[in-house]
Design a protein around this motif. Sequence first.
Motif, PDB file in Angstrom:
ATOM      1  N   LEU A 151       0.889  -1.111  -0.094  1.00 46.36           N
ATOM      2  CA  LEU A 151      -0.025   0.000   0.222  1.00 46.36           C
ATOM      3  C   LEU A 151       0.914   1.131   0.438  1.00 46.36           C
ATOM      4  O   LEU A 151       0.590   2.317  -0.750  1.00 46.36           O
ATOM      5  N   ALA A 152       1.820   1.209   0.858  1.00 49.88           N
ATOM      6  CA  ALA A 152       2.954   2.464   0.726  1.00 49.88           C
ATOM      7  C   ALA A 152       3.386   2.740  -0.500  1.00 49.88           C
ATOM      8  O   ALA A 152       3.256   3.904  -1.123  1.00 49.88           O
ATOM      9  N   LEU A 153       3.856   1.794  -1.298  1.00 48.71           N
ATOM     10  CA  LEU A 153       4.241   2.072  -2.958  1.00 48.71           C
ATOM     11  C   LEU A 153       3.142   2.604  -3.763  1.00 48.71           C
ATOM     12  O   LEU A 153       3.276   3.374  -4.335  1.00 48.71           O
ATOM     13  N   LEU A 154       1.782   1.925  -3.457  1.00 52.93           N
ATOM     14  CA  LEU A 154       0.867   2.384  -4.170  1.00 52.93           C
ATOM     15  C   LEU A 154       0.365   3.919  -3.870  1.00 52.93           C
ATOM     16  O   LEU A 154       0.137   4.617  -4.821  1.00 52.93           O
ATOM     17  N   PHE A 155       0.538   4.171  -2.633  1.00 52.02           N
ATOM     18  CA  PHE A 155       0.159   5.599  -2.164  1.00 52.02           C
ATOM     19  C   PHE A 155       1.214   6.433  -2.601  1.00 52.02           C
ATOM     20  O   PHE A 155       0.703   7.739  -2.997  1.00 52.02           O
ATOM     21  N   VAL A 156       2.343   6.141  -2.892  1.00 51.14           N
ATOM     22  CA  VAL A 156       3.636   6.965  -3.452  1.00 51.14           C
ATOM     23  C   VAL A 156       3.023   7.361  -4.959  1.00 51.14           C
ATOM     24  O   VAL A 156       3.046   8.533  -5.506  1.00 51.14           O
ATOM     25  N   LEU A 157       2.588   6.250  -5.639  1.00 54.18           N
ATOM     26  CA  LEU A 157       2.087   6.569  -6.875  1.00 54.18           C
ATOM     27  C   LEU A 157       1.103   7.237  -6.952  1.00 54.18           C
ATOM     28  O   LEU A 157       0.751   7.946  -8.216  1.00 54.18           O
TER      29      LEU A 157
ATOM     30  N   LEU B 179       4.224  10.465   6.191  1.00 54.68           N
ATOM     31  CA  LEU B 179       2.743  10.251   6.245  1.00 54.68           C
ATOM     32  C   LEU B 179       2.565   9.139   5.441  1.00 54.68           C
ATOM     33  O   LEU B 179       1.513   8.426   6.074  1.00 54.68           O
ATOM     34  N   ILE B 180       3.114   8.965   4.278  1.00 53.59           N
ATOM     35  CA  ILE B 180       2.445   7.667   3.731  1.00 53.59           C
ATOM     36  C   ILE B 180       2.741   6.307   4.710  1.00 53.59           C
ATOM     37  O   ILE B 180       1.991   5.299   4.264  1.00 53.59           O
ATOM     38  N   ILE B 181       3.951   6.386   5.069  1.00 53.27           N
ATOM     39  CA  ILE B 181       4.239   5.207   5.818  1.00 53.27           C
ATOM     40  C   ILE B 181       3.271   4.937   7.028  1.00 53.27           C
ATOM     41  O   ILE B 181       2.644   3.776   7.136  1.00 53.27           O
ATOM     42  N   LEU B 182       3.013   5.995   7.902  1.00 58.02           N
ATOM     43  CA  LEU B 182       1.811   5.738   8.739  1.00 58.02           C
ATOM     44  C   LEU B 182       0.587   5.420   8.041  1.00 58.02           C
ATOM     45  O   LEU B 182      -0.225   4.918   8.586  1.00 58.02           O
ATOM     46  N   ALA B 183       0.204   6.244   6.856  1.00 51.91           N
ATOM     47  CA  ALA B 183      -1.208   6.217   6.266  1.00 51.91           C
ATOM     48  C   ALA B 183      -1.433   4.552   5.956  1.00 51.91           C
ATOM     49  O   ALA B 183      -2.480   3.874   5.881  1.00 51.91           O
ATOM     50  N   SER B 184      -0.136   4.051   5.398  1.00 52.59           N
ATOM     51  CA  SER B 184      -0.363   2.377   4.825  1.00 52.59           C
ATOM     52  C   SER B 184      -0.597   1.611   6.043  1.00 52.59           C
ATOM     53  O   SER B 184      -1.247   0.716   5.717  1.00 52.59           O
ATOM     54  N   GLY B 185      -0.160   2.154   7.367  1.00 56.74           N
ATOM     55  CA  GLY B 185      -0.609   1.078   8.390  1.00 56.74           C
ATOM     56  C   GLY B 185      -1.952   1.205   8.661  1.00 56.74           C
ATOM     57  O   GLY B 185      -2.467   0.183   8.800  1.00 56.74           O
ATOM     58  N   ALA B 186      -2.419   2.483   8.518  1.00 57.58           N
ATOM     59  CA  ALA B 186      -3.943   2.623   9.030  1.00 57.58           C
ATOM     60  C   ALA B 186      -4.617   1.994   7.866  1.00 57.58           C
ATOM     61  O   ALA B 186      -5.746   1.071   8.195  1.00 57.58           O
ATOM     62  N   ALA B 187      -4.313   1.912   6.584  1.00 59.46           N
ATOM     63  CA  ALA B 187      -5.189   1.501   5.583  1.00 59.46           C
ATOM     64  C   ALA B 187      -5.159  -0.160   5.604  1.00 59.46           C
ATOM     65  O   ALA B 187      -6.037  -0.835   5.449  1.00 59.46           O
ATOM     66  N   SER B 188      -3.816  -0.635   5.934  1.00 56.54           N
ATOM     67  CA  SER B 188      -3.726  -2.091   6.057  1.00 56.54           C
ATOM     68  C   SER B 188      -4.746  -2.685   7.050  1.00 56.54           C
ATOM     69  O   SER B 188      -5.330  -3.789   6.807  1.00 56.54           O
ATOM     70  N   ALA B 189      -4.876  -1.823   8.247  1.00 54.45           N
ATOM     71  CA  ALA B 189      -5.677  -2.394   9.391  1.00 54.45           C
ATOM     72  C   ALA B 189      -6.970  -2.424   9.015  1.00 54.45           C
ATOM     73  O   ALA B 189      -7.682  -3.376   9.344  1.00 54.45           O
ATOM     74  N   LEU B 190      -7.304  -1.314   8.187  1.00 55.76           N
ATOM     75  CA  LEU B 190      -8.726  -1.222   7.781  1.00 55.76           C
ATOM     76  C   LEU B 190      -9.160  -2.328   6.768  1.00 55.76           C
ATOM     77  O   LEU B 190     -10.297  -2.844   6.791  1.00 55.76           O
ATOM     78  N   LEU B 191      -8.224  -2.670   5.708  1.00 56.20           N
ATOM     79  CA  LEU B 191      -8.357  -3.646   4.729  1.00 56.20           C
ATOM     80  C   LEU B 191      -8.570  -5.088   5.625  1.00 56.20           C
ATOM     81  O   LEU B 191      -9.439  -5.879   5.241  1.00 56.20           O
ATOM     82  N   HIS B 192      -7.988  -5.238   6.560  1.00 59.59           N
ATOM     83  CA  HIS B 192      -7.838  -6.678   7.340  1.00 59.59           C
ATOM     84  C   HIS B 192      -9.274  -6.546   8.225  1.00 59.59           C
ATOM     85  O   HIS B 192     -10.050  -7.711   7.990  1.00 59.59           O
ATOM     86  N   VAL B 193      -9.811  -5.576   8.624  1.00 57.90           N
ATOM     87  CA  VAL B 193     -11.130  -5.373   9.376  1.00 57.90           C
ATOM     88  C   VAL B 193     -11.985  -5.941   8.145  1.00 57.90           C
ATOM     89  O   VAL B 193     -13.090  -6.590   8.410  1.00 57.90           O
TER      90      VAL B 193
END
Length: 419
Positions: A130-136, A392-406
Motif C-alpha cells: 500500500l505504501a508504494l501504491l500511495f506514493v504512485l 505520512l505515507i508510511i503511517l497512512a499505509s499502516g492505517a489502511a492495511s488495518a482497515l483492509l484487514h477489518v
Amino acid sequence: MDSPVESIAVPVSPFSSARFAGRTQRLLILIAILAAVAYSLTLKSNFTYVDEADYYFIASNLLHHGTFSRDGLHPTAYRPPGYPASMVPVLALDSSVRFAKTVNLLWWVGAALLTSYIAGELYGSAAETLALLFVLLYPVTLYTAGTLYPQAITSFLFLVSIAVHFRPDARPSFKEAFCQGLIFAGLILSVPLYMANLLVFMAFQCLRERRGVIKALVTGAVVAMAIGLWSLRNYSVFGQFLFASNSGVNLILGNSPLTGPNSGTNIDVAAVAPEAVNFPEIQMDAALKKHAIAWIKGHPRESAWLFIRKLANWFNYRNELRTSVESSRIRDLLMALTYYPLLALAFLLPLILRRRISQLETYLYLSYGSAALAYSVFFTRIRFRVPFDFLLIILASGAASALLHVLSTRPSRSDRTAI
C-alpha cells in the motif's frame, strides 16, 4: 540496553498473503520505474523556477572553474553547498538540464522503495504494498523530483537514516552514530532546516539507547564539523563565519507587514526593506535579517498569529505561486484529493489500531511536526513538505492495511444469517 524497534505487523488477511503481496509489489515497482521513465521524457532543458538556475550554475561553476559562484566570477554563499555539490558528478556525465532533472527521478524511485520497505517492516506485507501504491497516487512527489531542487535527494537520505536506525534487528553502535552524522550533514548542507530533525533524532538517541548521550554527541560532532568546514570557507572568502547568506531574505519573506500565511516568495522585498536591496550579498543578508527580527519584536501579536497561520498552511493543498503557469484548479483539486486522505489516515492511525504508538511511529510524527514548526519560522510551501510526506505515507499505509484487514475478516451477510 539497546532495544530494537518492534515490528507491529497487522494481522494477516486475504489481501496480505505473501504470494498476493509479492506479485502486487513487483508490479508496483515496475510501474514506479515506468512512471519515472515516462515522466523523464516530458522534461525540458529549461528552468521553471529561478532557484533551479542558481543550483545548476553553481554546480557548473564548481565543475568547470572550481568556484562556488552563480556567475562564475563572484563567489557566493547564497545557496547551501550540499545539493550543488551532488550535481557536480551528474553534470560531468552530461551537462544538460534535462539530464540533471532525470537523475533526480532516480532519487524518487529510491525514496519510494524505502518508504515501502519501512512500512513493510513496521506493519507487514500489505502495508508495504500500500505504501508504494500511495506514493504512485501522490504525484506531487514525482513532479517535485523532476525539478532541480534538493527535495528528491534529501527525501532519499532521510529515509535511509530511518531505515538504518529503526530496523527491527538494529543494535545502534558508535559506527552507526557516525554514519548518521554523515547523513544529517548531507541533509543540513542541502536544506539547513533539517537541523530540527537532527535534534529530534539526537533526542531519540539519548532516550532509547545505551550510552545514547555519547552516541548523540558523535552524531552531532560530525554534523558540526561539516558545518564548520563550510563556515570556514565562507570566512576565508567573506571574512565572516556564516552558513548561508539567504537566511535574511527567507526570514523577511516570512515576517513582514506584507507577509501572508501562503504568500511564500510573492513578497516585494524592496518595498519592505528598500535600504537593504542594493547592498552586497553578505551585507544585504544581515540587513534583511535585522529588519525581519525588528518587525517580529515590534509586532509580537501579529508575528505570533502569523506563525500559527503559516503552521496551518503547512497542511495546505495549494500554494500561491510566483510562476502562474504552474498553477491550475485541476492541479489544486488533484493535490487536495491525494493529500488529505493520507493526512487523515496517518493521524487516525492510533485510533484505527487501538494501541499506543510505537517508537518509530513517534519518531515519524515528531519529524513531521518539527519540520512544520521549523519552516513556519520562515514560510511554508508544499515543496518543502514533500520529503516529510513520505513519512505520512508510511503511517497512512499502516492505517489502511488495518482497515483492509477489518473489511476482509468481517462476516458476510450470508454467514450472519447462517449463524
